[in-house]
Each structure stands twice: as structure tokens, then as C-alpha cells.
Design a protein around this motif. Structure first.
Motif, PDB file in Angstrom:
ATOM      1  N   ARG A 334       6.071  -3.759   6.238  1.00  0.00           N
ATOM      2  CA  ARG A 334       5.173  -4.108   5.121  1.00  0.00           C
ATOM      3  C   ARG A 334       5.929  -4.914   4.337  1.00  0.00           C
ATOM      4  O   ARG A 334       6.513  -4.525   3.189  1.00  0.00           O
ATOM      5  N   PRO A 335       6.028  -5.999   4.435  1.00  0.00           N
ATOM      6  CA  PRO A 335       6.585  -7.136   3.666  1.00  0.00           C
ATOM      7  C   PRO A 335       5.995  -7.283   2.083  1.00  0.00           C
ATOM      8  O   PRO A 335       4.755  -7.411   2.204  1.00  0.00           O
ATOM      9  N   PRO A 336       6.534  -7.589   1.085  1.00  0.00           N
ATOM     10  CA  PRO A 336       5.773  -7.782  -0.305  1.00  0.00           C
ATOM     11  C   PRO A 336       5.154  -9.207   0.134  1.00  0.00           C
ATOM     12  O   PRO A 336       5.496  -9.879   0.717  1.00  0.00           O
ATOM     13  N   LEU A 337       4.014  -9.384  -0.674  1.00  0.00           N
ATOM     14  CA  LEU A 337       3.228 -10.538  -0.306  1.00  0.00           C
ATOM     15  C   LEU A 337       2.547 -10.774  -2.011  1.00  0.00           C
ATOM     16  O   LEU A 337       2.678 -10.022  -2.773  1.00  0.00           O
ATOM     17  N   CYS A 364       8.032 -15.065  -8.063  1.00  0.00           N
ATOM     18  CA  CYS A 364       6.864 -14.518  -7.234  1.00  0.00           C
ATOM     19  C   CYS A 364       6.661 -15.742  -6.141  1.00  0.00           C
ATOM     20  O   CYS A 364       6.251 -15.389  -4.956  1.00  0.00           O
ATOM     21  N   LEU A 367       7.840 -15.988  -2.269  1.00  0.00           N
ATOM     22  CA  LEU A 367       7.062 -15.096  -1.228  1.00  0.00           C
ATOM     23  C   LEU A 367       6.168 -16.248  -0.159  1.00  0.00           C
ATOM     24  O   LEU A 367       6.192 -16.006   0.685  1.00  0.00           O
ATOM     25  N   SER A 371       5.655 -15.643   6.219  1.00  0.00           N
ATOM     26  CA  SER A 371       4.482 -15.899   7.324  1.00  0.00           C
ATOM     27  C   SER A 371       3.342 -15.100   6.260  1.00  0.00           C
ATOM     28  O   SER A 371       3.391 -14.098   5.790  1.00  0.00           O
ATOM     29  N   GLY A 540      -3.100 -15.570   3.693  1.00  0.00           N
ATOM     30  CA  GLY A 540      -2.167 -14.457   3.812  1.00  0.00           C
ATOM     31  C   GLY A 540      -2.410 -13.698   2.601  1.00  0.00           C
ATOM     32  O   GLY A 540      -1.753 -13.287   1.632  1.00  0.00           O
ATOM     33  N   CYS A 541      -4.101 -13.322   2.553  1.00  0.00           N
ATOM     34  CA  CYS A 541      -4.320 -12.510   1.256  1.00  0.00           C
ATOM     35  C   CYS A 541      -4.887 -11.225   1.801  1.00  0.00           C
ATOM     36  O   CYS A 541      -5.369 -11.090   2.960  1.00  0.00           O
ATOM     37  N   THR A 542      -4.627 -10.377   1.054  1.00  0.00           N
ATOM     38  CA  THR A 542      -5.103  -8.600   1.594  1.00  0.00           C
ATOM     39  C   THR A 542      -6.524  -8.667   1.016  1.00  0.00           C
ATOM     40  O   THR A 542      -7.222  -7.939   1.995  1.00  0.00           O
TER      41      THR A 542
END
Ligand SMILES: Cc1ncc(C[n+]2csc(CCOP(=O)(O)OP(=O)(O)O)c2C)c(N)n1
Lengths: 580, 194
Positions: A334-337, A364, A367, A371, A540-542
Motif C-alpha cells: 500500500r504505497p502512499p499516493l 508531495c 510521488l 506507478s 492513479g487516483c483512489t
């Protein structure tokens, strides 16, 4: 009454109780909370400096002016401040000065894990190392006394684990010292060769005095136990040793430079076997070996990473590491993003899409190297992006520069990017520099800086105008774009990269976590139009994910903040605003 | 000395509210007269990374961090994080798992699979596994955002600390306007398995 405090709060409290009235810092994990906390006390001055070198210079001035002064930074910040540090060591202090170096074994949030105890030896400073919050407070107070008694800046060295662990602390009374007299004393404070030669003699005398002091101070103590094994340790590692080896004899060092030779010799003589346990470099071990004392250390432990109680138990007591439950499952990392709505995201998406070579920087936005954005080629230290881009251009030629950008945050630009941009103009580089102006120092928890126009105590102040400054440096091509408008950004990049002149593009939009506004419109994925191409996942967005069974993308309404980035990426117009 | 120490690990995803939980539990432990140490890592972890806070209390505490295999209780705010930190649990320890799923980036981008049956797998290894749907509890109490305080309730029950002591700590640490809903959520959580 006793209260839980993180180590950082305890240091602020210790400085306050010691009568410090000035504190200055540039933020950096794990040091940031110290001066933030200090700024909340009455009748003190606290500030964010633009970088660590300036912070230490402000601190030196305050000390010469007679105030007890605290200056804090993360370990790599001491490198930035090293120039004033080495020579301020020669001048010595008037009001006591304590410099906190917050080291980060394990690199929880740093780009290297250098061991700043080394500065003690090379800059000739006493280095003090607490092992919990209570000691952090008490040792800070003592450090001010040592500073004034021995006429030296004192380094208080902490690590992430101490900075961010809470232990019980009793608050004490504050000393009402006031400010010391200031008397002009050029031979002490003007470091030109004739005077500095005299000061170096004083420094060496002071180190001898400190060596004597180290033998008797309460900062160092022996806790006798079973004499078959003696452990020498310091900092939070002492707590691990007490946890897992409660019966051994321990020499706990609270002062790690200079080391108490006689005390160590007598301890060594009493125990059958002597082991030093210290994270990172064998600073203590090497010195003990240089004295010809038989000692073990790094043959048991690594130079790399943070230690733990179980590691010490395994290496010293021979107790096997707990094998765990052996859950036969692959657990994805679970890398920071970047946060949903982060203005940096679209920038890296675009840089990658345009296949540019990107000299990156720290914040920031670093990041953006991970990936799936993968939009960065190099990142070394704060401020390095612009210089490395210029170097790359000079090595590979102007044509290559047409595909080369430097990317730097607003706080980082002010910290140490400005002089490199001057170099670009002076030496006729053609680089394109992207300044990501999100109106804050986001990475370290949203501190203000000169270009936000607000001080540490939330007072309005004269705002540094980045655009005007860049123009004054001699950059003629300056654009301000919205990083959430991908077309505008891409056009600006294309045009500025095409120029054989230096350009600056300021991508301006506040951090998504600042001034949160209610979400006005909601997005959804039109299943008819979605082709399942997964292009939208490249941001790469939650807020957006893929449903494998349907082979369609979908918006996660719990995390999406409707920044409008993914609709611009979708080539099938499948991401739409919910009507009504 | 060791046997009297209680070791609690709270794990989750950055932004889920694990910090408030560890602060409430730590405050209660202090009020009860214990020596207490708490460890939290700030920094990169906050950007949606895996986060862990550790609370240790007892007569005399040295290390602020728990040894692998020494946690009495793990409270996991998210299922995958429960699995990630499981090896810190004692052999007869209890794991409380919030029934929430937050996909990490490798899963979102299709590079890895989220292990669907992860809680069942944990159950095969750990007899004292308890599943909680904290969001449902919180919604029933009036606001989904009270989910973390519902978990404080479950955890307080698991540790065996009196509810009124925790309520006092919540009153001090939670903003007044959200207090009613939070106290309700706490009590629902506390009652869940008792
Ligand atoms: C010499 C040094 N000081 C401090 C830090 C800690 N640090 C990392 S990034 C950063 C600044 C980030 O601010 P900005 O450039 O505005 O980018 P943002 O995080 O807001 O995107 C700081 C202070 C560091 N890595 N090195």
C-alpha cells in the motif's frame, strides 16, 4: 500532572521552560512539530525560515543578541545549514543555542538515512541524545545550560521513533531569564583568519572541558545488572534494550559526543563482554576501538535501517524471531499516493504522456515518480531539479533540452531553487522549469512559507510574488496555468519547450486538502461509452477504479472529490457529470 | 513485568482516523494510573499509505513499539491491513477487523488482486477473530463518520476497560457538536460482543 507528549512537543516545552524566547526552523519530518508547538507559547518569537541555513543564521544572530534560541531541522537540513554550523561552532554563543537534528533511521519519510552524530565530531559540538519524551524535555533544558557554560552550540539529536512516540512528561516552571547583555566582541564573532585562529584554540580547549564534563554528568549513567554482558547504547534503542534484556549491565549514554573515555573504560573492565548497540553508523563503537578497548557491535547489527526490540532479542539473546502465522496470502503493498483532487497528478500524467525527461524535486509531487504516473527521472535533494536539468542540458545539448523539464514545488523553489534558476539565466540554459505552486508546504503537513504570505502564527505578511521574482531573475517567458486543465498545461509545455530560451511555467492551484469546498457536481462512468481501456486508471487516483467482472471503470463516490481530471483523460467521453 | 503489560496495535489506511483511536485509549490508560507509551509514524504514511499506531500500558513501559508476536489485541480498520500486521499478534491474541475494504494502488491499477477471502483465512489461524461493521453502526447512530469511535467501543470492550472511563476521554478529545452521535456509536460498539 503527568501528560502524554510526543518527543517533539517535549522538546518545545523544554526550550520554553529553559527560558528560550526565539525559535526558528524550516519544516522537515520528523522535526516539524517542535517549532509549531513552540509558536503557541506566550511571549516568544517563532518563525518558519525559508531554509535551514537561514534558520541557523537567524538563530545565531538571536544567540549573539543574548536570547536562548532553539533551531530545528530534519537530518538533511543540517547539510543545508552546515556552513554556518561549522563556523558558529568557532564563535560560540551568547544566549544558549540548541540545534535539533531529527534523524530518520529506516527512512520513514526521507531520501537518505545519514547519521548526524557525525556532525558532533566534525563540527566539534556536544551531541545529546534523549531516549523518551521526559528526557527530551529535561535534556533540552540541560542543553541550554551546557551551551552557555561551554560557549558552544549544542546539538540535540533525535530519531523518528522518539520524535513521534508519546511518553509521560511532567510540566515544570518556566525560567524567567530575560535577555543577556550584548557587548561588541569582534575577535569572538568576526571570523576572519586572524580572529578565527584564536577561536580554534578556544574550541579545542572547550572540547577538553566537555570531555571532562562527560565523565561526570548525569546524562551518562551505568545501570548495573549481570556483569557477564555490558551493553553501551543511547537514544530510543536504550528502551529496546531494557525491554528485552532486563538483566544485563547497561551504560546509557545521554551525551554521545564527546564520549566519556574513563567511564567507558571502567565499565568495560567490569563486564566480561562489551557490545555497543547503536542504529546506523558505528560512531560509539569506532571511538571505543580507537581507544584500544575490546568491543563488539556491527558484527551483530546492520548499518541499515531502524532497529526493533525483537531484533536485539534475536541478535543478543539468541531468541528466534517470531515466525508469525504463515498466512499463505499475497498481500499487495500500500504505497502512499497523491490525494484525490491533488493538483500535482495531472502534471505528471501529462509529462509522462509527452515522454519528457523530468528532473524532479522533493515534496508531495515526488510521488509522481511512482506507478502508474512514473513521471520522474531523477530526484536528489531539495532544490536539485533546476540545477540537474541545466547540467543534463549542458551534457546532452540543446536538442535534448527540448524534451527536458525541471519540476519543483513552491516551498522548495523558495528553499533552494532560486539560485539554480539564476544559473540557468546566467549560463544561457534553455530549460523549462515547472513550479508547482499549491500555496503550501504540503508534504510536511501544510506549513506556510514566504510565498503564501502568512507567518507561522497565521499573521498576514508581505507575500513573495514568485512570478515577479522569476522575471527579475531574467526569465522572459513566464506562464501561469491551472494544472487541472490538461490542455492548457500541455500547450504551455509544448510552446515553452520549443523555445531556445529559458521558461518558467507556474502551475497554480491550492493543495486539495487546503480550503476544502463542498462538492458541487458528481461524476459517473457511462457504461455504454466506457470501452474498458483503463486509460483513466493511469492517473492513479483512489476516486476511480476498475470493475473486473464488467470490464468497466467506476467512480468511487466516497473518495472522488470531482476535480474533473479523469474526464479529460478519457478519450470516449465516458466520464460525465450527474445531472440535476 | 511483561505479563502485566497490555500491547495494542491499531492499523489502517492513512486518513481512516486511527490516530484518534489510539489517543483515546492512551488517555484512558493514563487516567487509570498506568505507565503508557504510544508510537505513531507521521509523514509519508498519511498519503493513503498503511498506518500503524501502538499503545502499550502497564506498570513500567520501556519500548514504545511492540515486538512482533507480542500484541494482545490488533484493531484493524481495514481487512488487508489486518492481514499485513497479523504477525504482530500473540499466539492467543484477539484481532478485531472492521469490515471495510480500501483498495491499494496496485489493486486499483490491476497489478495485484485484493485477496477476497482474507478474513476467512485469518479466522483459520486466529480463534479470537471478530468482524465488525463499524460504518453500519455509525450510520445507525446518525453519522458514518463516527465509525472510528464505534471501533473505540469494540476495542475498549476487548481490552476490558470500563465504558464510563472511555466516555470521559471521548468527551475531552471529540468536538462537542459531534459528541452525542459519537457517544452513541461508542456504546453500540462496546455492547457488540459483550
Ligand atoms: C533539506 C530538506 N529540508 C526539508 C525537507 C523536508 N521536505 C520534504 S519536501 C518539503 C517541501 C515540500 O513543499 P513543496 O515544495 O511546496 O511541495 P508540496 O509538498 O507542497 O507539493 C520539505 C520541507 C527535506 N527533504 N530536505
Amino acid at each position: 500532572m503527568k501528560r502524554l507528549m510526543i518527543g517533539n512537543e517535549a522538546i518545545a516545552r523544554g526550550a520554553y521552560e529553559a527560558g528560550a524566547t526565539v525559535a526558528t526552523a524550516y519544516p522537515g519530518t520528523p522535526s516539524t512539530e517542535i517549532v509549531t508547538k513552540f509558536s503557541t507559547y506566550d511571549n516568544v518569537y517563532a518563525e518558519w525560515a525559508p531554509n535551514e541555513k537561514v534558520a541557523l543564521e537567524v538563530a545565531a544572530g538571536a544567540s549573539i543578541g543574548g536570547a536562548r534560541t532553539l533551531v530545528t531541522m530534519k537530518h538533511v537540513g543540517v547539510n543545508v545549514a552546515a556552513d554556518p554550523l561549522y563556523t558558529f561552532s568557532y564563535t560560540g554563543v551568547n544566549g544558549g543555542l540548541v540545534i535539533v537534528s531529527a534523524d530518520d533511521p529506516g527512512m520513514h519519510s526521507s531520501q537518505n538515512e545519514q547519521d548526524n552524530r557525525g556532525y558532533g565530531k566534525f563540527a566539534k559540538l556536544p551531541v545529546i541524545e534523549p531516549s523518551d519524551s521526559l528526557e527530551a524535555k529535561d535534556f533540552t533544558k540541560l542543553a541550554f545550560d551546557i551551551s552557555e557554560k561551554f560557549d558552544t552550540p549544542v546539538m540535540l539529536r533525535i530519531t523518528t521513533r522518539l520524535a513521534h512516540s508519546q511518553t509521560l512528561v511532567e510540566e515544570g516552571e518556566c525560567l524567567e531569564l530575560g535577555i543577556k547583555d550584548y557587548k561588541k566582541d569582534a575577535p569572538k564573532y568576526v571570523m576572519l583568519p586572524g580572529y578565527a585562529r584564536g577561536r580554534h584554540v578556544e574550541v579545542e580547549k572547550r572540547m577538553l572541558g566537555l570531555k571532562e564534563f562527560a565523565e561526570t554528568t548525569d546524562l551518562n549513567r551505568i545501570e548495573w545488572g549481570d556483569k557477564s554482558l555490558g551493553i553501551i547504547t543511547s537514544g530510543v534503542v536504550y528502551q529496546y534494550v531494557k525491554e528485552v534484556l532486563p538483566h544485563v549491565s547497561v551504560l546509557k549514554l545521554g551525551m554521545v559526543n564527546p564520549l566519556p573515555e574513563k567511564l567507558i573504560r571502567s565499565f568495560a573492565q567490569e563486564v566480561d563482554k562489551l557490545i555497543v548497540i547503536e542504529e546506523l553508523e558505528p560512531v560509539i563503537e569506532d571511538q571505543i576501538k580507537a581507544w584500544g578497548i575490546k568491543v563488539e557491535g556491527k558484527e551483530h547489527f546492520s548499518l541499515i535501517g531502524e532497529y526493533s526490540p525483537e531484533l536485539i532479542e534475536e541478535r543478543i539473546a539468541g531468541i528466534q524471531l517470531n515466525p508469525g502465522y504463515g498466512l499463505d496470502k499475497q498481500i499487495p503493498g500500500r504505497p502512499p499516493l497523491m490525494c484525490p483532487g491533488c493538483p500535482h497528478r495531472g502534471v505528471f500524467y501529462t509529462l509522462r504522456k509527452m515522454k519528457l525527461t523530468v528532473m524532479g524535486d522533493i515534496g508531495c509531487y515526488t510521488l509522481g515518480a511512482l506507478s502508474p504516473l512514473e513521471g520522474m527521472d531523477a530526484c536528489i535533494c531539495m532544490g536539485a531539479s533546476i540545477g540537474t536539468a541545466l547540467g543534463m542540458e549542458k551534457a546532452r545539448g540543446e536538442e535534448f533540452a527540448g524534451k527536458l523539464v525541471a519540476v519543483i514545488g513552491d516551498s522548495t523553489f523558495v528553499h533552494s531553487g532560486i539560485t539554480a534558476l539564476i544559473d540557468v539565466v546566467y549560463n544561457q540554459g534553455t530549460s523549462t522549469v515547472l513550479i508547482l505552486d499549491n500555496d503550501t508546504t504540503a508534504m510536511t503537513g501544510h506549513q506556510d512559507h514566504p510565498a503564501t504570505g502568512v507567518t507561522i502564527t497565521r499573521q498576514e505578511t508581505r507575500k513573495l510574488d514568485i512570478e515577479a521574482m522569476v522575471r527579475a531573475i531574467g526569465i522572459n517567458n513566464i506562464r501561469v496555468v491551472d494544472p487541472l486543465n490538461l490542455k492548457e498545461l500541455e500547450t504551455a509545455l509544448k510552446e515553452e519547450l520549443g523555445r531556445r530560451e529559458p521558461s518558467v511555467i507556474i502551475a497554480k492551484r491550492p493543495c486539495a486538502l487546503l480550503h476544502k469546498t463542498p462538492i458541487k457536481e458528481r461524476f459517473y462512468v457511462d457504461e455504454e461509452k466506457c470501452k474498458g481501456c483503463k486509460l483513466c486508471l493511469k492517473v492513479g487516483c483512489t476516486g476511480i477504479y476498475f470493475i473486473d467482472d464488467d470490464k468497466k471503470a467506476a467512480i468511487n463516490p466516497n473518495t472522488c472529490v470531482s476535480c474533473g481530471l479523469c474526464p479529460q483523460v478519457c478519450t470516449f467521453d465516458a466520464i460525465k457529470v450527474v445531472e440535476g | 513485568m511483561q505479563s502485566q503489560t497490555t500491547n495494542i496495535m491499531i492499523v489502517g489506511v492513512g486518513g481512516q482516523g486511527t490516530l484518534l483511536t489510539s489517543r483515546i485509549i492512551a488517555k484512558v490508560a493514563v487516567d487509570m494510573g498506568h505507565d503508557v507509551k504510544v508510537s505513531e509514524i507521521h509523514g509519508m504514511a498519511q498519503r493513503g499509505g498503511s498506518v500503524v499506531s501502538q499503545v502499550r500500558f502497564g506498570e513500567k513501559i520501556y519500548s514504545p513499539i511492540i515486538k512482533k508476536g507480542d500484541a494482545d489485541i490488533i484493531l484493524a480498520f481495514e481487512k488487508l491491513e489486518a492481514a499485513r500486521w497479523l504477525d504482530y499478534l500473540k499466539k492467543d491474541g484477539m484481532i478485531l477487523i472492521n469490515n471495510a475494504r480500501v483498495d491499494p494502488l496496485p489493486v486499483m491499477s490491476g497489478k495485484a488482486k485484493y485477496p477476497e477471502d482474507i478474513v476467512d483465512k485469518i479466522k483459520q489461524h486466529v480463534a479470537k477473530t471478530r468482524e465488525v461493521n463499524a460504518t453500519d453502526i455509525a450510520v445507525a447512530c446518525g453519522n458514518a463518520r463516527a465509525a472510528n469511535v464505534a471501533l473505540v467501543g469494540v476495542l475498549s470492550w476487548a481490552i476490558g476497560i470500563p465504558a464510563d472511563k472511555v466516555e470521559n476521554a471521548i468527551k475531552e478529545l471529540v468536538p462537542a457538536k459531534a459528541l452525542d452521535i459519537n457517544l452513541r456509536a461508542f456504546n453500540e460498539g462496546y455492547k457488540l460482543f459483550s
